[in-house]
Write an enzyme that holds these catalytic residues in place. Sequence first.
Site, PDB file in Angstrom:
ATOM      1  N   THR A  95      37.542  25.322  18.834  1.00 63.67           N
ATOM      2  CA  THR A  95      39.220  24.765  19.066  1.00 63.67           C
ATOM      3  C   THR A  95      39.098  24.457  20.453  1.00 63.67           C
ATOM      4  O   THR A  95      39.730  22.620  20.481  1.00 63.67           O
ATOM      5  CB  THR A  95      40.523  25.254  18.667  1.00 63.67           C
ATOM      6  OG1 THR A  95      40.552  25.498  19.249  1.00 63.67           O
ATOM      7  CG2 THR A  95      40.053  25.862  17.222  1.00 63.67           C
ATOM      8  N   LYS A 137      35.114  13.386  22.002  1.00 61.92           N
ATOM      9  CA  LYS A 137      34.892  13.969  21.178  1.00 61.92           C
ATOM     10  C   LYS A 137      33.691  13.147  20.518  1.00 61.92           C
ATOM     11  O   LYS A 137      33.215  14.438  19.330  1.00 61.92           O
ATOM     12  CB  LYS A 137      36.075  13.981  20.098  1.00 61.92           C
ATOM     13  CG  LYS A 137      37.258  14.566  20.523  1.00 61.92           C
ATOM     14  CD  LYS A 137      37.225  16.137  21.115  1.00 61.92           C
ATOM     15  CE  LYS A 137      37.634  16.472  20.065  1.00 61.92           C
ATOM     16  NZ  LYS A 137      37.356  17.672  20.296  1.00 61.92           N
ATOM     17  N   SER A 153      49.545  15.359  21.557  1.00 62.26           N
ATOM     18  CA  SER A 153      50.028  14.547  20.010  1.00 62.26           C
ATOM     19  C   SER A 153      51.556  14.489  19.870  1.00 62.26           C
ATOM     20  O   SER A 153      52.097  13.611  19.367  1.00 62.26           O
ATOM     21  CB  SER A 153      49.311  14.762  18.598  1.00 62.26           C
ATOM     22  OG  SER A 153      48.959  16.708  18.796  1.00 62.26           O
TER      23      SER A 153
HETATM   24  P1  NDP Z   1      46.367  21.866  22.833  1.00 58.34           P
HETATM   25  O1  NDP Z   1      45.379  20.923  24.091  1.00 58.34           O
HETATM   26  O2  NDP Z   1      47.042  22.345  23.178  1.00 58.34           O
HETATM   27  O3  NDP Z   1      44.811  22.857  23.629  1.00 58.34           O
HETATM   28  C1  NDP Z   1      43.750  22.245  23.562  1.00 58.34           C
HETATM   29  C2  NDP Z   1      43.138  24.016  24.492  1.00 58.34           C
HETATM   30  O4  NDP Z   1      41.012  23.529  25.158  1.00 58.34           O
HETATM   31  C3  NDP Z   1      43.667  24.867  25.243  1.00 58.34           C
HETATM   32  O5  NDP Z   1      43.381  26.345  24.727  1.00 58.34           O
HETATM   33  C4  NDP Z   1      42.951  24.633  26.307  1.00 58.34           C
HETATM   34  O6  NDP Z   1      43.155  25.898  27.924  1.00 58.34           O
HETATM   35  C5  NDP Z   1      41.806  24.953  25.862  1.00 58.34           C
HETATM   36  N1  NDP Z   1      40.685  24.131  27.331  1.00 58.34           N
HETATM   37  C6  NDP Z   1      40.425  22.769  28.149  1.00 58.34           C
HETATM   38  N2  NDP Z   1      40.128  22.855  28.960  1.00 58.34           N
HETATM   39  C7  NDP Z   1      39.200  23.677  28.349  1.00 58.34           C
HETATM   40  C8  NDP Z   1      38.336  25.323  29.165  1.00 58.34           C
HETATM   41  N3  NDP Z   1      37.544  23.663  30.642  1.00 58.34           N
HETATM   42  N4  NDP Z   1      37.791  26.318  28.869  1.00 58.34           N
HETATM   43  C9  NDP Z   1      38.802  26.057  28.556  1.00 58.34           C
HETATM   44  N5  NDP Z   1      39.528  25.794  27.495  1.00 58.34           N
HETATM   45  C10 NDP Z   1      39.995  24.648  27.754  1.00 58.34           C
HETATM   46  O7  NDP Z   1      44.957  20.384  21.683  1.00 58.34           O
HETATM   47  P2  NDP Z   1      44.677  20.742  20.234  1.00 58.34           P
HETATM   48  O8  NDP Z   1      45.464  21.998  20.548  1.00 58.34           O
HETATM   49  O9  NDP Z   1      45.815  19.884  20.184  1.00 58.34           O
HETATM   50  O10 NDP Z   1      43.386  20.703  20.786  1.00 58.34           O
HETATM   51  C11 NDP Z   1      42.341  21.899  20.034  1.00 58.34           C
HETATM   52  C12 NDP Z   1      41.313  20.833  19.299  1.00 58.34           C
HETATM   53  O11 NDP Z   1      41.579  19.938  18.284  1.00 58.34           O
HETATM   54  C13 NDP Z   1      40.700  19.958  20.479  1.00 58.34           C
HETATM   55  O12 NDP Z   1      39.541  19.532  20.171  1.00 58.34           O
HETATM   56  C14 NDP Z   1      41.113  18.665  20.043  1.00 58.34           C
HETATM   57  O13 NDP Z   1      40.170  17.416  20.637  1.00 58.34           O
HETATM   58  C15 NDP Z   1      41.438  18.760  18.775  1.00 58.34           C
HETATM   59  N6  NDP Z   1      42.040  17.989  17.870  1.00 58.34           N
HETATM   60  C16 NDP Z   1      43.702  17.642  18.006  1.00 58.34           C
HETATM   61  C17 NDP Z   1      44.613  17.136  17.751  1.00 58.34           C
HETATM   62  C18 NDP Z   1      45.611  16.435  17.928  1.00 58.34           C
HETATM   63  O14 NDP Z   1      45.637  15.611  17.573  1.00 58.34           O
HETATM   64  N7  NDP Z   1      46.445  17.966  18.244  1.00 58.34           N
HETATM   65  C19 NDP Z   1      43.950  16.274  17.072  1.00 58.34           C
HETATM   66  C20 NDP Z   1      42.780  15.911  16.221  1.00 58.34           C
HETATM   67  C21 NDP Z   1      41.412  16.691  16.703  1.00 58.34           C
HETATM   68  P3  NDP Z   1      44.586  25.695  28.461  1.00 58.34           P
HETATM   69  O15 NDP Z   1      45.306  26.524  27.711  1.00 58.34           O
HETATM   70  O16 NDP Z   1      44.008  26.329  29.379  1.00 58.34           O
HETATM   71  O17 NDP Z   1      44.218  24.400  29.253  1.00 58.34           O
END
Ligand code: NDP
Length: 344
Positions: free
Chosen positions: A81, A159, A199
């Site tokens: 994720t 993405k 979001s």
């Molecule tokens: P969040 O921003 O809550 O979570 C993103 C996660 O990715 C966090 O745990 C963050 O860690 C981690 N992350 C970001 N950069 C890095 C890095 N360089 N190394 C390691 N970890 C990293 O977003 P969501 O939970 O909403 O999203 C999760 C997934 O779902 C993503 O791939 C997003 O693109 C996808 N998505 C989300 C949607 C939405 O509406 N929310 C819709 C469709 C897809 P840290 O806490 O340290 O920043």
Amino acid sequence: MSGLTVCVTGASGFIAGQTIRALLEQGYNVRGTVRGDPDSAQYSYLRDLPQAERLSLLPADLTQPDSFDAAIAGCDYVLHTASPFLLEVKNPQHELVDPAVNGTLDVLRATQRADTVKRVILTSSVAAITDEPDSNHVFTEEDWNRKSSLTRNAYFYSKVMAERAAWDFMSSQHTGFDMVVLNPCVVIGKSLGPALNASNQLFRELLTGAFPGIMALNFCMVDVEDVARAHILAMENPDAEGRYICYSDAMTMAELVEFLRQQGYSASLPSRDLSAGWMSALLKLLSYTQSKGSGDFIRARLGKTMRITNAKICAELGMTFRPVKDSVMATVADLQKWGHVALD
Ligand code: NDP
């Protein structure tokens, strides 16, 4: 009790938190990867989950090659994720595309090295399907976003590039595992931690008067707890294959505002009607004065109705989605709970 071990990358995330909660509830052992110190207080809400004795947190970073090896070694499944979810960036290649693409490839390579994993679930997005609604087309898993770029909706582009890189990897390598991709639309609902997800932020802006009026926008939404369940269904169902759109229902901004007003949240909701065609044209011009991320988003969407289908995931994985208005209410309650909005 399953006894199987699942690695969830980006454990601190909005979607990952609910997914970890559901996995623990179903008896899985979970390895969550985090960027910070796994013992730090910022992750205590994960360590306090019911059955968290089966959860371990390990460090890994999408920008650090091979850093996922320890977390994935010996796992049965990987739910990838982690990805930067940022709409405002200075350097989209460096801040979005590189970590999304290289990090995804790194996770797949670590999975291959582990040689114990049966399946990877990649959390892609509807962003990889389109960045622009088309009122005359119902988007399905067959569609790919070909319009985003480093200069247009760069998060969407990251993405697309990450999902494409993952499919290319899977078709060019002899892996002992398969991959299933989830493509959620705007994910809303209850957050396990205090961070405000990009979001859910839409609702904070709606409730705090950040919009100048009611624009001709519609939002395709899905509940975060449903997205968590979809990850587990896609992981467990041996017949799951390809991409799966995760989508409950859409509401226009006017419908959202009206619904929230009916629920008693009237104070700062937008009221001026800016949805007429000529107004959308004007707002598109004005959007060039906004931040790049919001401006791109608004220009691609104003005045268009997004139509998308969840038929594949419902038919093939038996997925059901909760009513979107329930998720909207859960989101507002959550924003209040974490102090992101103060409402009467
Ligand atoms: P969040 O921003 O809550 O979570 C993103 C996660 O990715 C966090 O745990 C963050 O860690 C981690 N992350 C970001 N950069 C890095 C890095 N360089 N190394 C390691 N970890 C990293 O977003 P969501 O939970 O909403 O999203 C999760 C997934 O779902 C993503 O791939 C997003 O693109 C996808 N998505 C989300 C949607 C939405 O509406 N929310 C819709 C469709 C897809 P840290 O806490 O340290 O920043």
